[in-house]
Design an enzyme around this catalytic site. Sequence first.
Site, mmCIF file in Angstrom:
data_model
loop_
_atom_site.group_PDB
_atom_site.id
_atom_site.type_symbol
_atom_site.label_atom_id
_atom_site.label_comp_id
_atom_site.label_asym_id
_atom_site.label_seq_id
_atom_site.Cartn_x
_atom_site.Cartn_y
_atom_site.Cartn_z
ATOM 1 N N LYS A 257 0.918 -1.186 0.051
ATOM 2 C CA LYS A 257 -0.124 0.004 -0.214
ATOM 3 C C LYS A 257 0.884 1.336 -0.046
ATOM 4 O O LYS A 257 1.396 1.500 1.086
ATOM 5 C CB LYS A 257 -0.822 -0.156 1.308
ATOM 6 C CG LYS A 257 -1.810 1.292 1.143
ATOM 7 C CD LYS A 257 -2.836 0.990 2.539
ATOM 8 C CE LYS A 257 -3.982 2.047 2.254
ATOM 9 N NZ LYS A 257 -3.645 3.416 1.987
ATOM 10 N N ARG A 277 -8.415 10.646 -7.608
ATOM 11 C CA ARG A 277 -9.414 9.636 -6.778
ATOM 12 C C ARG A 277 -10.811 10.766 -6.821
ATOM 13 O O ARG A 277 -11.794 9.954 -6.954
ATOM 14 C CB ARG A 277 -9.079 9.653 -5.372
ATOM 15 C CG ARG A 277 -9.839 9.081 -4.633
ATOM 16 C CD ARG A 277 -9.106 8.515 -3.139
ATOM 17 N NE ARG A 277 -10.028 8.157 -2.140
ATOM 18 C CZ ARG A 277 -9.805 7.349 -1.081
ATOM 19 N NH1 ARG A 277 -8.530 6.905 -0.984
ATOM 20 N NH2 ARG A 277 -10.783 7.297 -0.259
ATOM 21 N N PHE A 348 -1.492 -0.866 -10.622
ATOM 22 C CA PHE A 348 -1.816 -2.254 -10.003
ATOM 23 C C PHE A 348 -3.283 -2.845 -10.642
ATOM 24 O O PHE A 348 -3.782 -3.892 -10.316
ATOM 25 C CB PHE A 348 -2.242 -2.149 -8.563
ATOM 26 C CG PHE A 348 -2.794 -0.568 -7.987
ATOM 27 C CD1 PHE A 348 -4.396 -0.524 -8.349
ATOM 28 C CD2 PHE A 348 -2.043 0.277 -7.322
ATOM 29 C CE1 PHE A 348 -4.887 0.431 -7.543
ATOM 30 C CE2 PHE A 348 -2.798 1.227 -6.886
ATOM 31 C CZ PHE A 348 -4.244 1.402 -6.965
ATOM 32 N N ARG A 424 -17.655 -0.098 -0.362
ATOM 33 C CA ARG A 424 -18.185 -1.402 0.459
ATOM 34 C C ARG A 424 -18.388 -2.444 -0.480
ATOM 35 O O ARG A 424 -19.306 -3.254 -0.128
ATOM 36 C CB ARG A 424 -19.459 -0.744 0.973
ATOM 37 C CG ARG A 424 -19.425 0.414 1.778
ATOM 38 C CD ARG A 424 -20.346 0.575 2.941
ATOM 39 N NE ARG A 424 -20.163 1.710 3.621
ATOM 40 C CZ ARG A 424 -19.286 1.740 4.939
ATOM 41 N NH1 ARG A 424 -19.085 0.683 5.085
ATOM 42 N NH2 ARG A 424 -19.104 2.988 5.569
#
Length: 562
Positions: A257, A277, A348, A424
């Site tokens: 991370k 983001r 990634f 979620r």
Amino acid sequence: MDYSELADVYESLESTQSNLEKTSILAKAFSSLDKEELEKVVRLSMGRVFAAWKDKEIGISSKLMVKAISKATGEKESDIEDLWRETGDLGLTAERLVKDKKQQTLAKQELTVEKVFMTLQEMATYEGSGSQEKKLDKAAELLSSAEPREARYITRTIIGDMRVGVGEGTVRDAIAEAFFPEEEKEEVKSKIQHAYDMANDFSVVARTAKEEGFSGLEEVEMELFRPIQMMLAQKAEDMEDGFESVGGEEGAVLEYKYDGMRVQIHKKGDEVKVFTRRLEDVTEQFPDIVDAVRKNVDAQECVLDGEAVAYNPEDMSNIPFQKLSKRIKRKYGIEEMVEEIPVVVHLFDVLYLEGDSFISKPLEKRWSKLKEVVEEAEYDLDLAKHLETSSIEDANSFYQEALQSDAEGIMMKNPDAEFKPGSRVGYMVKLKPVMETLDLVVVGAEWGEGRRSDWLGSYRLACRDEDLGEFKVVGKMATGFTDEQLEEMTEKIKPLITKEEGREVDVKPDLVVEVSYEELQKSPQYSSGYALRFPRLVQIREDLGVEGADTLSKVSDLYESQ
Ligand code: AMP
């Protein structure tokens, strides 16, 4: 559609606090429009003329808007500012002044939604010298044709402060209500969410819902240069918990991370765009990323997901995100920034490749494709450190390795899972070490309320400033106690109270507590200059006196090292 009709809609929205009512008002408005008007009204209802992710703004500050109002109404700027102060709303200010002026003039040109929308979009295209003047003229022109109430909403749209209480949720529900029968509502909402995740633009969603219905929404796919929402992670308690959440038959994927900036990179030939983001376009700020992608990604068309990490060009060590964030807002001196704070991108994921969306393919497959198209180049662009394993031992040593190499921790991902936007979704979790605990002194507290009014509940915590011999507050600990702990803390603190004011008490520094927390932040709110995020009591340190409490320099070291 006349702009005055839209003003009616805004006014009804403004007059109710109820979300259900707001939804119905919007739904009614949406359902009566043709395709072109619908797209515009959806955006305007949220106070915008561009999709949120577009790197475009109308670009008129409140101050400049005052000048435009002055130009349109002939009122002095200082008078406008006075009235603005009085009303607290530049929109209402414009409305009043336009009203006063309208009584004297008769000329009036009908404003349509189309006209207002196109003019506002056009204003965003003015650049360079004289552009402010031109924007001001256009804004004044709109106000001159506006009825008083129209002036209110035009002004608010321009300065980006609508005050009608319409958020994304309202628009999503209104689209469902406008174009689908009540019984299908719940199912439709998830389709709408999917379409929105892919398009990031409610006007595309609304148009699709109107024209193509249910199946159309399902088919909204990602497009190059239109960012899709990112997939986010929940927390894992520990390694076992991580495996339980995302481990499949073959184990789980583990990755470093990295502590940097999430980037979604879109490429078509030599054209490359970089989104954050929050889906902001930062292509201009990161020409180095654009270059690295052009050179090292062997694909004609693709969308890649990764983390850009800043490093110190002198010793190649990582630089914390705070410093990198300086580059995100930069509009000038970009080349110097590239030299001063260079970045390496650790990739990634690949979400799109040569015309095909990859998001419903399993991670394993996406990763192997990514490996095929990326040619690693040290300190420019490479693949995230990645391990697929079912062995807890291997996983633990990978985790240790990650922490030793400047990573914040690891991400754990389900190798069989598709890519799904949102936080979620449960396909990826993060595992980070808990921060080192701090031993802090209680210097104040607050009496509880209701059932807890006999107990001191919220505790002011301080560290020791060894230079000044004072205690400096680093935060308030107010949650997570058992009744027993509250009772014990109260008993110990009561005799130490030096001053009481309302529910607040000051306490003689004597009691030391060990506290865990999620993060240390800079904060002007407390005398230490730092604030603990989510402090929790670990234990009362009977064994420590105040001289054993942690110091301000330790707090500041911890802040730097996190
Ligand atoms: P957090 O911001 O703590 O919720 O953690 C999620 C963020 O970690 C993502 O949005 C990325 O910016 C970042 N990140 C760093 N390395 C990775 C990785 N290998 N995979 C996914 N996200 C990563």
